[in-house]
Scaffold this motif. Structure first.
Motif, PDB file in Angstrom:
ATOM      1  N   HIS A   4      24.687  21.599   0.287  1.00 24.28           N
ATOM      2  CA  HIS A   4      25.934  22.293   0.585  1.00 24.28           C
ATOM      3  C   HIS A   4      26.065  22.526   2.094  1.00 24.28           C
ATOM      4  O   HIS A   4      27.128  22.314   2.673  1.00 24.28           O
ATOM      5  CB  HIS A   4      25.999  23.615  -0.170  1.00 24.28           C
ATOM      6  CG  HIS A   4      27.258  24.390   0.076  1.00 24.28           C
ATOM      7  ND1 HIS A   4      28.500  23.932  -0.293  1.00 24.28           N
ATOM      8  CD2 HIS A   4      27.462  25.584   0.689  1.00 24.28           C
ATOM      9  CE1 HIS A   4      29.407  24.810   0.067  1.00 24.28           C
ATOM     10  NE2 HIS A   4      28.801  25.823   0.665  1.00 24.28           N
ATOM     11  N   PHE A   5      24.986  22.942   2.729  1.00 22.76           N
ATOM     12  CA  PHE A   5      24.985  23.170   4.170  1.00 22.76           C
ATOM     13  C   PHE A   5      25.263  21.868   4.923  1.00 22.76           C
ATOM     14  O   PHE A   5      26.035  21.854   5.882  1.00 22.76           O
ATOM     15  CB  PHE A   5      23.631  23.757   4.596  1.00 22.76           C
ATOM     16  CG  PHE A   5      23.532  24.059   6.054  1.00 22.76           C
ATOM     17  CD1 PHE A   5      24.255  25.105   6.615  1.00 22.76           C
ATOM     18  CD2 PHE A   5      22.719  23.300   6.878  1.00 22.76           C
ATOM     19  CE1 PHE A   5      24.165  25.387   7.958  1.00 22.76           C
ATOM     20  CE2 PHE A   5      22.626  23.574   8.226  1.00 22.76           C
ATOM     21  CZ  PHE A   5      23.357  24.624   8.769  1.00 22.76           C
ATOM     22  N   GLY A   6      24.661  20.768   4.478  1.00 26.03           N
ATOM     23  CA  GLY A   6      24.885  19.474   5.119  1.00 26.03           C
ATOM     24  C   GLY A   6      26.330  19.024   4.999  1.00 26.03           C
ATOM     25  O   GLY A   6      26.907  18.487   5.949  1.00 26.03           O
ATOM     26  N   SER A   7      26.934  19.245   3.841  1.00 27.61           N
ATOM     27  CA  SER A   7      28.328  18.837   3.671  1.00 27.61           C
ATOM     28  C   SER A   7      29.264  19.712   4.501  1.00 27.61           C
ATOM     29  O   SER A   7      30.274  19.229   5.021  1.00 27.61           O
ATOM     30  CB  SER A   7      28.721  18.870   2.190  1.00 27.61           C
ATOM     31  OG  SER A   7      28.624  20.179   1.686  1.00 27.61           O
ATOM     32  N   VAL A   8      28.941  20.982   4.674  1.00 28.37           N
ATOM     33  CA  VAL A   8      29.748  21.865   5.523  1.00 28.37           C
ATOM     34  C   VAL A   8      29.667  21.402   6.975  1.00 28.37           C
ATOM     35  O   VAL A   8      30.682  21.316   7.671  1.00 28.37           O
ATOM     36  CB  VAL A   8      29.294  23.335   5.381  1.00 28.37           C
ATOM     37  CG1 VAL A   8      29.912  24.211   6.462  1.00 28.37           C
ATOM     38  CG2 VAL A   8      29.654  23.865   4.002  1.00 28.37           C
ATOM     39  N   ILE A   9      28.462  21.083   7.446  1.00 27.87           N
ATOM     40  CA  ILE A   9      28.289  20.598   8.821  1.00 27.87           C
ATOM     41  C   ILE A   9      29.044  19.279   9.009  1.00 27.87           C
ATOM     42  O   ILE A   9      29.732  19.087  10.017  1.00 27.87           O
ATOM     43  CB  ILE A   9      26.793  20.421   9.156  1.00 27.87           C
ATOM     44  CG1 ILE A   9      26.082  21.772   9.161  1.00 27.87           C
ATOM     45  CG2 ILE A   9      26.593  19.710  10.490  1.00 27.87           C
ATOM     46  CD1 ILE A   9      26.561  22.714  10.239  1.00 27.87           C
ATOM     47  N   TRP A  10      28.940  18.367   8.051  1.00 26.04           N
ATOM     48  CA  TRP A  10      29.640  17.092   8.138  1.00 26.04           C
ATOM     49  C   TRP A  10      31.150  17.321   8.199  1.00 26.04           C
ATOM     50  O   TRP A  10      31.860  16.693   8.974  1.00 26.04           O
ATOM     51  CB  TRP A  10      29.269  16.202   6.956  1.00 26.04           C
ATOM     52  CG  TRP A  10      29.891  14.847   7.039  1.00 26.04           C
ATOM     53  CD1 TRP A  10      29.439  13.781   7.753  1.00 26.04           C
ATOM     54  CD2 TRP A  10      31.107  14.429   6.420  1.00 26.04           C
ATOM     55  NE1 TRP A  10      30.292  12.718   7.601  1.00 26.04           N
ATOM     56  CE2 TRP A  10      31.334  13.096   6.781  1.00 26.04           C
ATOM     57  CE3 TRP A  10      32.014  15.051   5.584  1.00 26.04           C
ATOM     58  CZ2 TRP A  10      32.426  12.374   6.347  1.00 26.04           C
ATOM     59  CZ3 TRP A  10      33.113  14.331   5.155  1.00 26.04           C
ATOM     60  CH2 TRP A  10      33.314  12.999   5.535  1.00 26.04           C
ATOM     61  N   GLY A  11      31.661  18.217   7.376  1.00 25.68           N
ATOM     62  CA  GLY A  11      33.086  18.525   7.381  1.00 25.68           C
ATOM     63  C   GLY A  11      33.545  19.096   8.716  1.00 25.68           C
ATOM     64  O   GLY A  11      34.605  18.749   9.229  1.00 25.68           O
ATOM     65  N   LEU A  12      32.726  19.974   9.306  1.00 21.62           N
ATOM     66  CA  LEU A  12      33.069  20.529  10.612  1.00 21.62           C
ATOM     67  C   LEU A  12      33.085  19.452  11.696  1.00 21.62           C
ATOM     68  O   LEU A  12      33.937  19.475  12.593  1.00 21.62           O
ATOM     69  CB  LEU A  12      32.082  21.639  10.986  1.00 21.62           C
ATOM     70  CG  LEU A  12      32.218  22.939  10.197  1.00 21.62           C
ATOM     71  CD1 LEU A  12      31.090  23.895  10.561  1.00 21.62           C
ATOM     72  CD2 LEU A  12      33.572  23.576  10.436  1.00 21.62           C
ATOM     73  N   LEU A  13      32.164  18.505  11.613  1.00 27.09           N
ATOM     74  CA  LEU A  13      32.142  17.412  12.589  1.00 27.09           C
ATOM     75  C   LEU A  13      33.390  16.527  12.462  1.00 27.09           C
ATOM     76  O   LEU A  13      33.947  16.087  13.467  1.00 27.09           O
ATOM     77  CB  LEU A  13      30.871  16.577  12.433  1.00 27.09           C
ATOM     78  CG  LEU A  13      29.571  17.241  12.880  1.00 27.09           C
ATOM     79  CD1 LEU A  13      28.380  16.354  12.537  1.00 27.09           C
ATOM     80  CD2 LEU A  13      29.602  17.545  14.362  1.00 27.09           C
TER      81      LEU A  13
END
Length: 140
Positions: A4-13
């Protein structure tokens, strides 16, 4: 949790890339200014930058020199990397100061202070009778 944290970071990028590419620079500046104000509301810390040189003729900053002297006496024991500078008078011992990208913590009058020594390289150089150095050191 990590996925979940990885997908949030990817979305922010992805949002950041779209922000830089499709939003006009004037609007970017306004949004960055408001985002900075929002972060300042929740961030209790203050950042103060003391440049090594002041003025056009590369005159050494008195505040920077005073901070170096203070840190040499009080905070260099906590530093892992030190820089040794020679002195102009006849004393044999070199002057020790924090090396670039070094951080130390000190307590000054019951206030905890984080000191860091950094340097930046200007992106554009100007033609002048007093050329500026490539790297600019500062303490924050």
């Amino acid at each position: 949790m990590f996925t979940h944290f990885g997908s949030v970071i990817w979305g922010l990028l992805v949002i950041w890339a779209m922000f830089q590419q499709y939003i006009p620079p004037e609007l970017q500046q306004k949004l960055e200014r408001y985002a900075y104000k929002l972060v300042c509301l929740v961030n209790p810390y203050v950042l103060i930058v003391f440049p090594e040189f002041s003025g056009e003729k590369l005159k050494s900053s008195e505040a920077y020199t005073a901070i170096q002297n203070y840190l040499m006496e009080n905070a260099t024991a906590g530093a892992k990397r030190l820089r040794a500078d020679s002195v102009k008078d006849n004393s044999q011992s070199p002057i020790l100061s924090m090396d670039d990208h070094e951080k130390v913590t000190n307590v000054f009058k019951v206030v905890k202070v984080w000191w860091s020594s950094n340097k930046t390289t200007p992106k554009n150089m100007s033609l002048s009778f007093f050329p500026k150095t490539k790297d600019r050191r500062f303490t924050s």
